[in-house]
Design a protein around this motif. Structure first.
Motif, PDB file in Angstrom:
ATOM      1  N   SER A 143       0.831  -1.194   0.000  1.00  0.00           N
ATOM      2  CA  SER A 143       0.000   0.000   0.000  1.00  0.00           C
ATOM      3  C   SER A 143       0.872   1.252   0.000  1.00  0.00           C
TER       4      SER A 143
ATOM      5  N   GLY B 181       4.313   2.774  -4.100  1.00  0.00           N
ATOM      6  CA  GLY B 181       3.466   2.858  -5.297  1.00  0.00           C
ATOM      7  C   GLY B 181       3.950   3.976  -6.189  1.00  0.00           C
TER       8      GLY B 181
ATOM      9  N   THR C 162       2.870   8.871   0.763  1.00  0.00           N
ATOM     10  CA  THR C 162       3.702   7.706   0.478  1.00  0.00           C
ATOM     11  C   THR C 162       3.493   6.591   1.502  1.00  0.00           C
TER      12      THR C 162
ATOM     13  N   THR D   6       0.726   6.072   2.980  1.00  0.00           N
ATOM     14  CA  THR D   6      -0.728   5.881   3.033  1.00  0.00           C
ATOM     15  C   THR D   6      -1.258   6.159   4.450  1.00  0.00           C
TER      16      THR D   6
ATOM     17  N   ASN E 154       9.675   1.392   2.517  1.00  0.00           N
ATOM     18  CA  ASN E 154       9.055   2.403   1.667  1.00  0.00           C
ATOM     19  C   ASN E 154      10.040   3.513   1.305  1.00  0.00           C
TER      20      ASN E 154
ATOM     21  N   SER F 249      -1.268  -0.364  -4.066  1.00  0.00           N
ATOM     22  CA  SER F 249      -1.682   0.853  -3.357  1.00  0.00           C
ATOM     23  C   SER F 249      -3.133   1.137  -3.685  1.00  0.00           C
TER      24      SER F 249
ATOM     25  N   SER G  81      -5.545  -1.095  -1.906  1.00  0.00           N
ATOM     26  CA  SER G  81      -5.572  -0.998  -0.448  1.00  0.00           C
ATOM     27  C   SER G  81      -6.701  -0.084   0.039  1.00  0.00           C
TER      28      SER G  81
END
Ligand code: PFF
Length: 494
Positions: A23, A26, A233, A235, A265, A334, A337
């Motif tokens: 998630s 992305g 970024t 989420t 990430n 992403s 999610s």
């Protein structure tokens, strides 16, 4: 608690981490992060970005994982269990994420179109014309819709079908899909990295990426962009991480999960930055111009400059396929999610609805809302909605989440739980962050952002177009707080 027995579960901790990283990682990493870095002065952007990661990203990720996992409910019920008025905040977060995904899926549709044109490197020699005319059919201003671009429209249908089939069975299907859509693009990214670093001129590009221009740090806009990028970024403040964590059992290592997710990430963002900037260096060398002159900055970086650079490389079709495939695969987990987070929230409320049908409705609405971005004026609206939702709605949700946990639920109470289940113990610093530091920073940025919005119209767009942006913030807000909410009583004693 009866619900715990029947609640869907991730097959393992590893799969949960893959899904959470999926998630987070992305288009925000490979498309948005490099263009923001480019727009805000190269390496100067990295400093506020890293500061934001430590003072906001990591503490809030811990908060969201802890809350979902402890309460065992997706965002709406989890927030409502603290105080029923907070349900509105959760809906607002989910709607905002949903709006993000309506344009996000369109960016994936662009990538699909590029993928289809990769074998012939169709943009070769005219990457700007290819993007703006062939792909977008860009009109001269936001006021001229310019008709739907049919190839994009059909690509968008395909993207939503992919999203649908990834989540239609909830955690069960997501748990299988992420086993492929997470590791594969990361491997591909490393192939691209190796290619980029061995290009002539790579060093010049990296110099631009890594060496800060300190003057840019005086511009508050750079700080707002960096902080909202951290939300985007990771989420965060979209209700997604709360929902995902609610499918863990209550004994999982919260801070360890947050650490893995945040670190992987940001590594992917930095590697993406290396790939993009090394390639830009190569292009500026081939063209004999400086890195800042290879192109204007903005959302088109990955779709104009980068493809042009790809076309100049040996094995151009191969690396083009690789790049757009990576972009698509990074994007898909992403996108689904947020669909999963909304479906999970609805499922908590109306347990009887069939998962497949619920997901189908959510995806259909997402597709319909996204049609606006497939018109000739799509890029303008995408830019506006992205700007308003990420810089205003999400910063506000972030503040409200801190208030909810810091001042109503109690940080000490949540931290006790975190430390009981986690190896990596969280100190009092976390309470200070959630109660004071994070909300105060966010509030300052928000006030600055609102002031700027009213004094300098964003990118010089006309007022009516900016009202669309305000609509994207305010309409979901109003609907969110109109949704009736009953008291949610959950016995979540440690
Ligand atoms: N975190 C995703 C990325 O960086 O690409 C973006 C995102 C996904 C935002 C899901 C919002 C969301 F609900």
């Amino acid at each position: 608690m009866g619900v715990e027995k029947i609640r869907a579960r991730w097959p393992s901790r590893f799969v949960f981490i893959l899904a959470a990283v999926g998630s987070a990682v992305g288009l925000g990493n490979l498309w948005r992060f490099p263009y923001l870095t480019y727009k805000y002065g190269g390496g100067a952007f990295l400093i506020p970005y890293l500061i934001a990661l430590f003072v906001i990203g990591f503490p809030l990720l811990i908060l969201e994982f802890a809350l979902g996992q402890k309460i065992q409910r997706a965002a709406v019920d989890a927030f409502a269990s603290v105080k029923k008025q907070f349900a509105g905040v959760a809906w607002w977060a989910l709607f905002s994420g949903f709006l993000v995904i309506t344009y996000y899926a369109v960016v994936m549709a662009w990538a699909l179109k590029y993928l289809a044109s990769s074998l012939s490197v169709a943009w070769s020699g005219n990457s700007e014309g290819f993007f703006f005319n062939n792909v977008l059919g860009l009109s001269e201003s936001a006021a001229v819709l310019g008709g739907i671009q049919w190839p994009l429209f059909f690509a968008l249908i395909l993207v939503w079908l992919m999203i649908y089939f990834s989540v239609f069975k909830g955690v069960k299907s997501v748990g299988k899909v992420v086993l492929i859509t997470m590791p594969v693009p990361i491997i591909l990214l490393f192939v691209l990295l190796f290619r980029a670093l061995t290009l002539e001129g790579a060093g010049t590009g990296l110099y631009y990426f890594l060496i800060p221009n300190f003057a840019a740090l005086l511009d508050p806009q750079v700080w707002v962009a960096a902080f909202s990028q951290i939300f985007f970024t990771l989420t965060l403040a979209f209700g997604v991480m709360v929902a995902y964590a609610s499918f863990n059992d209550r004994h999982q290592d919260v801070s360890g999960n947050a650490l893995w997710t945040a670190v992987i990430n940001s590594l992917v963002s930095i590697v993406s930055g290396f790939v993009v900037f090394a390639t830009l260096g190569f292009m500026s060398m081939s063209k004999g111009v400086g890195v800042p002159d290879v192109v204007a900055s903005g959302p088109s970086l990955a779709f104009v400059v980068f493809p042009e650079a790809l076309s100049l490389m040996p094995w151009a079709p191969f690396f083009s396929v690789l790049f757009f495939l990576t972009l698509l695969m990074l994007g898909i987990d992403s996108a689904f999610s947020i669909v999963e987070a909304i479906a999970a929230a609805l499922k908590d409320k109306f347990g009887k609805i069939r998962r497949e049908r619920l997901t189908f409705y959510i995806c259909s609405i997402g597709f319909l809302l996204g049609i606006i971005y497939t018109t000739g004026a799509g890029l303008y609206f995408l830019d506006i909605v992205d700007h308003f939702v990420t810089n205003i709605a999400i910063l506000t949700v972030g503040i409200l989440q801190c208030i909810m946990i810091g001042w109503v639920y109690g940080t000490a109470r949540l931290r006790r739980y975190i430390n009981r289940v986690s190896k990596f113990q969280i100190g009092k610093w976390w309470d200070v962050c959630i109660k004071y530091v994070t909300p105060l920073i966010l509030l300052t940025l928000l006030i600055f952002q609102l002031y700027t919005e009213f004094t300098t119209p964003y990118e010089g767009y006309p007022t009516w177009a900016l009202l669309v942006g305000w609509g994207a913030v305010l309409i979901p807000l109003v609907i969110a707080f109109l949704i009736p909410q009953a008291e949610v009583l959950i016995d979540d004693e440690d």
